[in-house]
Motif scaffolding. Structure first.
Motif, PDB file in Angstrom:
ATOM      1  N   GLN A 174       1.109 102.731-106.195  1.00  0.00           N
ATOM      2  CA  GLN A 174      -0.014 102.782-105.454  1.00  0.00           C
ATOM      3  C   GLN A 174      -1.287 102.247-106.162  1.00  0.00           C
ATOM      4  N   ASP A 220       4.166 102.132-102.305  1.00  0.00           N
ATOM      5  CA  ASP A 220       3.453 103.080-102.275  1.00  0.00           C
ATOM      6  C   ASP A 220       1.935 102.509-101.950  1.00  0.00           C
ATOM      7  N   THR A 253       4.271 110.104-102.715  1.00  0.00           N
ATOM      8  CA  THR A 253       4.478 109.320-103.845  1.00  0.00           C
ATOM      9  C   THR A 253       5.697 110.056-104.561  1.00  0.00           C
TER      10      THR A 253
HETATM   11 MG   LIG Z   1       0.363 109.068-103.403  1.00  0.00          MG
END
Ligand SMILES: [Mg+2]
Ligand SMILES: Nc1ncnc2c1ncn2[C@@H]1O[C@H](COP(=O)(O)OP(=O)(O)O)[C@@H](O)[C@H]1O
Ligand code: SF4
Lengths: 331, 642, 280
Positions: free
Chosen positions: B417, B497, B373
């Motif tokens: 994410q 992500d 990330t």
């Molecule tokens: Mg991550």
């Protein structure tokens, strides 16, 4: 992952926390002092009037460090305050040490605040447990309760004083008066001695300013959060008793409630004391303020500030003892 | 099929089962009406058997099991059926003689809740721990945060002993607790014993929970998605451990999961549930072998798992090799370290070089905490790098700031994410798209924006969702809206992500399909994921990260087809749970030392041990060097023999 | 003091009735406050000792007080004492608190910590006591009281906003807005403050307004710091119990205080809650 927090980390944290409290105390007292120094006109004239003696003027100037700049003056004043010398009362009770005066009064105030708070929390828990989870029909009870509970404590106190007097009056059947016949004549003397004033003050504080309902809502939410937490299911699943876990997990939230509410309750106490003529710092504060006894007013303010900061410190330390995560969560 | 099923059922019924569920129906009354989550479900579990219950996440499995077991307060909404638990030769009927009013009335009333609770507590209290116990998802929340792990384990042991009428000494309890911690592979049992849950990683917490559960010596263990949210290798460890221990203890287990690989790995028999009904019953062996006719849903799950594909002789051709477009993004020597409060330093990105070519789909894999990330955010200028150079289409990205940077942002977008992706909870879909279009295409009129927004929604396969808010969209729809919003800027690069995290297998596939569909020729993806199945479907190139470093890079065709970095091998093994036996000492990144000077893997690397390289590997990090068969690799052990 | 969003959720059906009543009550106070400056009132001319302590009647809705003045009219006129100061104090606290909180929460770092520390410091001042101190030192006036109150409330408003903004800024979707190319000021001002903290700020605004009402009445009851006789304020009307404890006109302003504060808080909670729920 991280190493277990040894005693070292813990006491280090406690020291840091204490240092922060000290810094707050210094900062807050400086705010009070700076407020004094920004007073319009000459502070000595303000306090002593135009006819104070030269000697009294000199003492006051020395006590408040008025001859130096704000910072240096604060340092002098704070140094004296740190040794317990908060100056002398001028008009309220001439010549008496402010520290002694304020300390005695503050004991009453703090006692009243803590007892009221404890009582409210206890009843809040009792009610929350008794009512269980929220249900539509509970609104019939809780709606009006929270509505009434919104009344300011001093209004509750005034109403209470009059209500009690009304009851007493009905027995005494006092004489001549004007006004509608349904309005009874209160006699303050009847309630001012005995334990009654203290209890009435306590009740007013608990029932006013939304204190009780706030605590009730908070306590109920905590109770639900803790008993509904996933680890409670896990505790049940392994066949152990849940109560010890619930109790232990309620300690920190309850203490936090205490910390959050204390300043507000102290404020309420100040007013209510005055109404029931209890000899606490509220009474002292207002009587001194009436005669512009600045040293006393400042002394009382300092006691309040110090009490709140100290209380927060103690509660934080206790919390850290109970909940190891607190140590990691310093803001 | 029905004949087969009834035969199976009667066979089950003849044996003494540990738990038997017959015609169970569970319904909840919601403001929108009655919602049936379990609809006439029957199954049973024999002693020592492991039964898998496979179903979509969010379909009420947790809620129903927990409330039926009396583990949470409140009425589960049971409207019919029977459940019996057999323990020590005695059968307890959980739902027998329930007062009629429990079933009859609609709406939750306090009276009904309390009646149910009283009853279920009365029936279940003697059974908890001994007859049945449970482990849950969210292991960190399954342990009391205010007690040490040891105390909680001892508590379980003491409760179990008390039910047998014994009162062991504190010393004996402690010793047994330590033994259990060892059995669940804690590296240092005494330390874990004295630790609070927040000091442990998720995987360690779950292993501690397994110890707590099995220390009760239960007849039946109910495991409710115990690996949700854990990393692939951690998950592999937990699952392998569970399988071994449950067998050793000959404890029956009901394993509830939405992951078919885990279920195939762990269980003896499987039931598949869909919309509250059992749609498939099969033995695990049959499922693995591909024997017998399967319900289309089961089929799709098997397909999505990638297991069947591997079983098939010829895997569908991997996406064609990168059409070697022009260089789009070039990053050199990126570094980013985070400084913790306690003075610790996390090197989230450590000397990373990345090249992205136009039209590529580059997958970035690695476990959580490996810096994926952070790298994604660094490449999209969302965090301040410590050092390094980045150019995008020849333009120096790091030199940009203020308005030019904001203008440049439309060229590189990021899918986040988080479940709710890029969406603001208090704006409707239309407002959100309108806002983006106004920013990025200021020339459009209000009417033009409206049309464009509709077109964008249509492009991501959404129709009439304009007035909806995020909270009322499903996970898949949220991703689609997020993608639509990103497409509104017509970017050249999208960093995605974990775009499918938290979605069900089928939805995952849809989203991945959608991503490849909207890609076209020019769009470039950097796809961050730990799901190798998905990576195989769409990526053209793979980067593997470990502890902030890129340790391997290869074309997708090489994935699993040539010798890999030992850590990549481990990731592959963990991802294919069902295929290979895993060694029990599966190690995850959380066990790998942080801030190592040499190769981050040195402490646990089997290759280094085998080749006697330990000292060298620990001394300096291996450089990322080209591999003769394509790609690149950072490993001292492999370079020599390649 | 007074924060009870939790109960509202639990209250269910009967609540809508009290919500309606609260809205009516607040509406009435609002109307009184706005009309007040237009109505002439000379408290000296009103005095008429021939009609002291008359019981409620058609002519004097709430009766008359010890100087023969209409209690109803004085209750109406008493709104002036807290109305505009309350509005201003509420607005000031919400604006300053919101700005400080958002800055501290979004920018973070040294600046954020500095603001947070300053706020914490200001928050240690005991409100009531500090107000008395200020009134002792300066010339007490309602403007001073309102200004000090709003200053004393800035920390709590700002801390609430800061916590919220800090939590949200760490969430992906806020970062996503930055990544999308929005100006940071737009993200903070619109996406964070306006869309996400609006309800909170409205509630705090109402809260500070209620506090000014409370503090004005309390201080004029206790220490003659608020509006002074003969001009009416609800506090100094209740304070009549001190000088003429045998009389009853104090009851009406007392009831007005209770009802107004309760209604304000109810309405504040309900508005805030509606804001939160509308997106479900
Ligand atoms: Mg991550
Ligand atoms: N804002 C931050 N502050 C401190 N540490 C961070 C921060 N962001 C990430 N990290 C740390 O950097 C490492 C890499 O994190 P991340 O990039 O999120 O990994 P991944 O996406 O692969 O899970 C982790 O150890 C994480 O704890
Ligand atoms: S460099 Fe050494 S320690 Fe690292 S993976 Fe290769 S052999 Fe193992």
């Amino acid at each position: 992952m991280s190493r277990p927090l040894g005693l070292g980390a813990m006491s280090l944290w406690a020291l840091r926390r204490a240092a922060r409290s000290l810094a707050l105390l210094v900062g807050a007292s400086f705010l009070v002092y700076a407020t004094l120094r920004t007073a319009p006109g000459n502070m000595v004239d303000l306090v002593l009037g135009l006819n104070g003696t030269e000697e009294a003027r000199a003492t006051l100037r020395a006590e408040f460090g008025l001859d130096s700049g704000v910072l240096l003056g604060y340092a002098r004043w704070a140094a004296r305050a740190a040794t317990g010398d908060l100056g002398r009362s001028i008009t309220f009770s001439p010549g008496e040490g402010v520290a002694e005066l304020a300390l005695g009064a503050f004991a009453v105030t703090l006692g009243l605040a803590l007892v009221s708070l404890l009582l409210s929390v206890t009843f809040a828990y009792a009610l929350a447990v008794a009512l269980g989870r929220p249900q539509p029909r509970q609104g019939l009870l809780l709606g009006p309760l929270s509505f009434l509970n919104a009344a300011p404590s001093f209004v509750v106190a005034v109403c209470l004083a009059h209500g009690i007097n009304a009851l007493i009056h009905l027995q005494l059947q006092g004489g001549g008066r004007v006004g509608p016949s349904w309005y009874p004549i209160p006699t303050y003397q009847s309630i001012s001695d005995s334990l009654a004033p203290f209890s009435f003050a306590m009740i007013s504080i608990s029932l006013g300013d939304g204190l009780f309902m706030d605590l009730f809502n908070a306590v109920r939410a905590e109770l639900r959060a803790v008993s509904g937490a996933q680890f409670m299911s896990a505790v049940r699943a392994k066949g152990a008793r849940t109560r010890p876990h619930i109790v232990k997990n309620l300690v920190v939230p309850t203490l936090s409630l205490f910390t959050a509410r204390l300043p507000l309750v102290l404020s309420a106490v100040v007013v209510v004391e005055y109404i029931f003529t209890l000899d606490g710092s509220g009474y002292l504060l207002f009587e001194a303020a009436k005669v512009r006894d600045v040293p006393v007013v400042v002394g009382v303010s300092l006691f309040f500030i110090a009490a709140v900061i100290l209380m927060n410190l103690i509660l934080d330390l206790v919390k850290a003892k109970v909940d190891p995560r607190e140590v990691a969560r310093v803001e | 099929m029905s004949a087969e099923m009834s035969a199976e059922m009667s066979a089950e019924m003849s044996g003494a089962s540990v738990v038997r569920v017959e015609g169970l129906t569970v319904a909840f009354d919601t403001p929108a009406g009655r919602k049936t989550v379990v609809d006439g479900v029957s199954f049973d579990v024999s002693p020592g058997e492991v039964l898998g219950v496979l179903g979509e996440s969010g379909s009420g499995k947790t809620m129903s099991t927990q409330s039926i077991l009396g583990l949470v307060d409140g009425y589960p909404g049971v409207v019919g059926g029977a459940i019996s638990l057999t323990h020590a030769g005695v059968t307890h009927a959980l739902l027998a003689d329930l007062p009629a009013h429990l079933y009859a009335r609609r709406g939750v009333t306090q009276k009904r809740d309390r009646a149910w609770q009283r009853r279920s507590r009365a029936v279940m209290t003697p059974l908890w721990g001994q007859a049945v116990t449970a482990i849950f998802q969210n292991p960190r929340r399954s342990l009391d945060p205010l007690m040490t792990v040891g105390e909680q384990l001892v508590e379980a042991l003491a409760a179990a002993a008390a039910k047998r009428g014994a009162r062991p000494a504190a010393e004996a309890l402690r010793a047994e607790a330590l033994r259990w911690l060892e059995r669940v592979q804690m590296v240092s049992p005494p330390r874990v014993f004295a630790s609070y849950p927040h000091e442990l990683s998720g995987g360690m917490c779950q292993r501690a929970m397994i110890a707590v559960a099995l220390a009760c010596k239960p007849t039946l263990l109910v495991a409710d998605e115990p690996t949700t949210g854990l990393d692939a290798t951690v998950r592999a460890q937990v699952v392998s451990l569970l399988r071994a221990l449950v067998r050793e203890e000959s404890c029956a287990m009901l394993y509830i999961s939405h992951d078919i690989r885990e279920v195939l790995f762990l269980t003896d028999r499987v039931i598949v549930m869909r919309h509250g009904r059992v749609i498939e019953r099969a033995s695990t062996a049959d499922l693995r072998a591909g024997v017998g006719e399967r319900h289309p849903y089961t089929r799709s799950l098997l397909d999505a798992s990638g297991l069947v594909e591997r079983a098939a002789p010829a895997a569908p051709a991997a996406p064609a090799a990168p059409a070697a477009g022009a260089l789009l993004l070039r990053a050199r020597g990126l570094n980013k370290a985070f400084h913790g409060r306690d003075g610790g330093v996390t090197r989230a990105i450590d000397h990373v070089d990345v090249d992205l070519y136009r039209g590529e789909v580059v997958a970035l894999i690695g476990e959580s905490g490996s810096g994926k990330t952070t790298l994604g955010r660094a490449l999209t200028r969302l965090l301040q790098l410590d050092s390094g150079d980045m150019t995008l289409g020849g333009e120096d990205l790091r030199a940009l700031g203020g308005a030019p940077l904001r203008a440049a942002r439309r060229g590189f977008q990021m899918i986040f994410q988080n479940q709710q992706a890029n969406l603001h909870p208090s704006l409707s879909v239309r407002e959100m798209l309108d806002e983006s279009l106004r920013l990025h295409q200021p020339a459009l009129s209000a009417q033009g924006r409206r049309e464009r927004a509709r077109a964008l929604l249509a492009r991501v396969g959404l129709g009439s969702h304009e007035e909806r808010y995020v909270a009322s969209l499903s996970g898949g729809e949220q991703r689609r809206v997020g993608l639509a919003r990103i497409l509104a800027t017509s970017p050249a690069l999208i960093v995605a992500d974990e775009p499918t995290s938290g979605l069900d297998a089928a939805i995952k596939l849809q989203i991945i399909d959608l991503l490849s569909e909207v890609k076209g020729d020019d769009l470039t993806y950097l796809l961050i994921s730990h799901d190798l199945g998905l990576v195989r479907k769409i990526a053209t190139r793979v980067l593997v990260m470990l502890r902030g470093r890129v340790i391997e890079e290869m074309p997708i065709a090489d994935l699993g087809a040539r010798p890999h970095h030992p850590y990549t091998e481990k990731l592959l093994a963990a991802a294919e749970l069902g295929d290979r036996e895993l060694s029990l000492d599966a190690v995850s990144v959380e066990d790998v030392e942080a801030g190592a000077r040499g190769c981050s893997y040195a402490r646990v690397c089997p290759l280094a041990r085998a080749q006697g390289l330990a000292a060298r590997c620990a001394a300096s990090p291996p450089p990322l060097a080209p591999h003769p068969r394509g790609g690149a690799l950072a490993c001292f052990g492999l370079r020599t023999d390649a | 003091m007074w924060s009870s969003a939790g109960a509202r959720r639990a209250l269910g059906a009967p609540w809508s009735t009290s919500l309606t009543l609260s809205a009516l009550m607040v509406g009435a106070v609002l109307l009184c406050g706005l009309v007040n400056p237009l109505v002439e009132y000379d408290p000296v001319l009103e005095v008429d000792l021939s009609r002291r302590y008359l019981p409620p009647s058609a002519e004097h809705l709430l009766g008359t007080d010890g100087q023969g003045r209409s209690v109803a009219f004085r209750v109406f006129k008493g709104v002036e004492a807290f109305f505009f100061p309350g509005l201003l104090a509420g607005l000031l606290a919400a604006l300053v608190g919101g700005a400080l909180g958002a800055t501290a929460g979004y920018v973070g770092g040294g600046l954020g910590r500095g603001i947070a520390a300053a706020l914490e410091l200001l928050d240690t001042l005991p409100r009531m006591v500090f107000l008395v101190l200020v009134c002792t030192i300066y010339q007490p006036s309602i403007a001073l009281i309102a200004a000090t109150s709003s200053l004393l409330f800035v920390p709590s408003v700002a801390t609430l906003v800061r916590r919220r903004v800090e939590a949200l800024a760490a969430e992906d979707y806020i970062l996503a807005h930055v990544a999308h190319g929005f100006h940071p000021l737009k993200v903070v001002g619109y996406h964070l403050l306006w869309l996400q903290c609006r309800a909170l700020l409205i509630r705090q605004f109402i809260f500070v307004f209620a506090y000014v009402l409370f503090i004005e009445t309390a201080l004029s009851y206790l220490g003659d710091y608020g509006v002074q006789e003969p001009r009416p304020s609800w506090g100094n009307m209740v304070a009549q119990t001190r000088t003429s404890p045998t009389e009853w006109p104090w009851l009406f302003p007392a009831v007005a205080i209770i009802l107004t504060i309760a209604a304000l808080l109810t309405l504040g909670d309900a508005l805030a809650q509606r804001e939160e729920e509308v997106k479900r």
